[in-house]
Design a protein around this motif. Structure first.
Motif, mmCIF file in Angstrom:
data_model
loop_
_atom_site.group_PDB
_atom_site.id
_atom_site.type_symbol
_atom_site.label_atom_id
_atom_site.label_comp_id
_atom_site.label_asym_id
_atom_site.label_seq_id
_atom_site.Cartn_x
_atom_site.Cartn_y
_atom_site.Cartn_z
ATOM 1 N N MET A 126 0.821 -1.219 0.000
ATOM 2 C CA MET A 126 0.000 0.000 0.000
ATOM 3 C C MET A 126 0.850 1.262 0.000
ATOM 4 O O MET A 126 0.367 2.326 -0.351
ATOM 5 N N ALA A 127 2.123 1.151 0.361
ATOM 6 C CA ALA A 127 3.015 2.309 0.272
ATOM 7 C C ALA A 127 3.330 2.633 -1.182
ATOM 8 O O ALA A 127 3.773 3.747 -1.495
ATOM 9 N N ILE A 128 3.065 1.689 -2.072
ATOM 10 C CA ILE A 128 3.366 1.866 -3.493
ATOM 11 C C ILE A 128 2.103 2.145 -4.304
ATOM 12 O O ILE A 128 2.074 3.034 -5.158
ATOM 13 N N THR A 129 1.029 1.396 -4.042
ATOM 14 C CA THR A 129 -0.189 1.505 -4.846
ATOM 15 C C THR A 129 -1.366 0.906 -4.076
ATOM 16 O O THR A 129 -1.184 0.329 -3.019
ATOM 17 N N ARG A 130 -2.574 1.030 -4.613
ATOM 18 C CA ARG A 130 -3.727 0.358 -4.007
ATOM 19 C C ARG A 130 -3.575 -1.149 -4.211
ATOM 20 O O ARG A 130 -3.124 -1.608 -5.258
ATOM 21 N N HIS A 185 -6.842 1.357 1.013
ATOM 22 C CA HIS A 185 -7.197 2.637 0.406
ATOM 23 C C HIS A 185 -8.252 2.486 -0.675
ATOM 24 O O HIS A 185 -8.158 3.065 -1.748
ATOM 25 N N SER A 186 -9.279 1.707 -0.358
ATOM 26 C CA SER A 186 -10.346 1.485 -1.323
ATOM 27 C C SER A 186 -11.631 1.084 -0.615
ATOM 28 O O SER A 186 -11.594 0.455 0.436
ATOM 29 N N HIS A 187 -12.754 1.441 -1.228
ATOM 30 C CA HIS A 187 -14.062 1.011 -0.742
ATOM 31 C C HIS A 187 -14.618 -0.105 -1.615
ATOM 32 O O HIS A 187 -15.730 -0.561 -1.379
ATOM 33 N N ASP A 188 -13.865 -0.540 -2.653
ATOM 34 C CA ASP A 188 -14.354 -1.607 -3.515
ATOM 35 C C ASP A 188 -13.342 -2.748 -3.569
ATOM 36 O O ASP A 188 -12.161 -2.555 -3.307
ATOM 37 N N ILE A 189 -13.822 -3.930 -3.905
ATOM 38 C CA ILE A 189 -12.978 -5.113 -3.856
ATOM 39 C C ILE A 189 -11.866 -5.107 -4.896
ATOM 40 O O ILE A 189 -10.867 -5.792 -4.718
ATOM 41 N N HIS A 190 -12.022 -4.347 -5.957
ATOM 42 C CA HIS A 190 -11.009 -4.316 -7.009
ATOM 43 C C HIS A 190 -10.018 -3.169 -6.838
ATOM 44 O O HIS A 190 -9.119 -3.008 -7.654
ATOM 45 N N CYS A 191 -10.199 -2.377 -5.800
ATOM 46 C CA CYS A 191 -9.298 -1.243 -5.511
ATOM 47 C C CYS A 191 -9.193 -0.289 -6.701
ATOM 48 O O CYS A 191 -8.124 0.211 -7.030
ATOM 49 N N GLU A 192 -10.323 -0.036 -7.335
ATOM 50 C CA GLU A 192 -10.321 0.811 -8.527
ATOM 51 C C GLU A 192 -10.196 2.294 -8.211
ATOM 52 O O GLU A 192 -9.594 3.033 -8.977
ATOM 53 N N LYS A 193 -10.784 2.737 -7.113
ATOM 54 C CA LYS A 193 -10.734 4.154 -6.759
ATOM 55 C C LYS A 193 -10.095 4.314 -5.395
ATOM 56 O O LYS A 193 -10.382 3.555 -4.475
ATOM 57 N N TRP A 194 -9.253 5.338 -5.257
ATOM 58 C CA TRP A 194 -8.582 5.603 -3.997
ATOM 59 C C TRP A 194 -9.587 6.112 -2.967
ATOM 60 O O TRP A 194 -10.507 6.865 -3.287
#
Length: 175
Positions: A93-97, A129-138
């Motif tokens: 998570m320090a790099i990306t969702r 850092h996501s509210h969806d299972i695919h981590c599409e939006k921060w």
């Protein structure tokens, strides 16, 4: 064949709180295979991909770019313990969702709700850092999801209640 349904049971900015809840939910499972856990992180830039492959040597990398493009790419890392999940998730998570997914577990039967033991659709996820299972939006929060058979809203609520949590939003179509 079929897809899970995923219910959010916690949204928090505290990663330790999310992983503590996940660990308590794993204890509710009647059985789970610790080695059937992995981190999925998405690289959308060459820099992210380089950081992820440097952080996780030997990780599996799958390209999803159109017309032979390398990006976006998925980086998958196998995880064997909850302690390892904590370290791996913090690094990712320090790099990306990214998210951690535990599968190959069983949710217990809930006779009072007419629900048998669940294996096929039983999964647990922590999305960073996501509210969806695919981590599409921060999002500023991390979300813990209980995956179960579609239509088993009662099972998700029952599982959450076993660890002093509750369903905190609508379900979403899983995988």
């Amino acid at each position: 064949m079929g897809n899970t349904c995923a219910w959010p049971v916690l949204r928090t900015t505290d990663l330790d709180e999310a992983l503590d809840l996940a660990e308590r939910l794993l204890a509710v499972a009647t059985w789970y295979e610790p080695s059937w856990c992995h981190l999925d992180a998405w690289a959308h830039s060459e820099s992210e991909l380089r950081q992820l492959t440097d952080a996780f040597p030997g990780a599996g990398v799958t390209s999803y770019g159109a017309d032979g493009a390398l990006l976006p790419a998925n980086v998958a890392v196998g995880i064997e313990t909850v302690v390892e999940a904590r370290e791996t998730l913090a690094t990712g998570m320090a790099i990306t969702r990214c998210h951690i997914l535990w599968h190959n577990l069983k949710w217990p039967p809930v006779p009072e709700l007419g629900l048998d033991e669940e294996y096929k659709y039983a999964e647990l996820e922590v999305a960073c850092h996501s509210h969806d299972i695919h981590c599409e939006k921060w999002a500023p929060e991390h979300t813990v999801f209980i995956h179960a058979r579609p239509g088993h809203d009662e099972r998700a609520a029952w599982l959450a209640a076993q660890v002093d949590a509750r369903v905190v939003g609508p379900s979403e179509h899983g995988w």
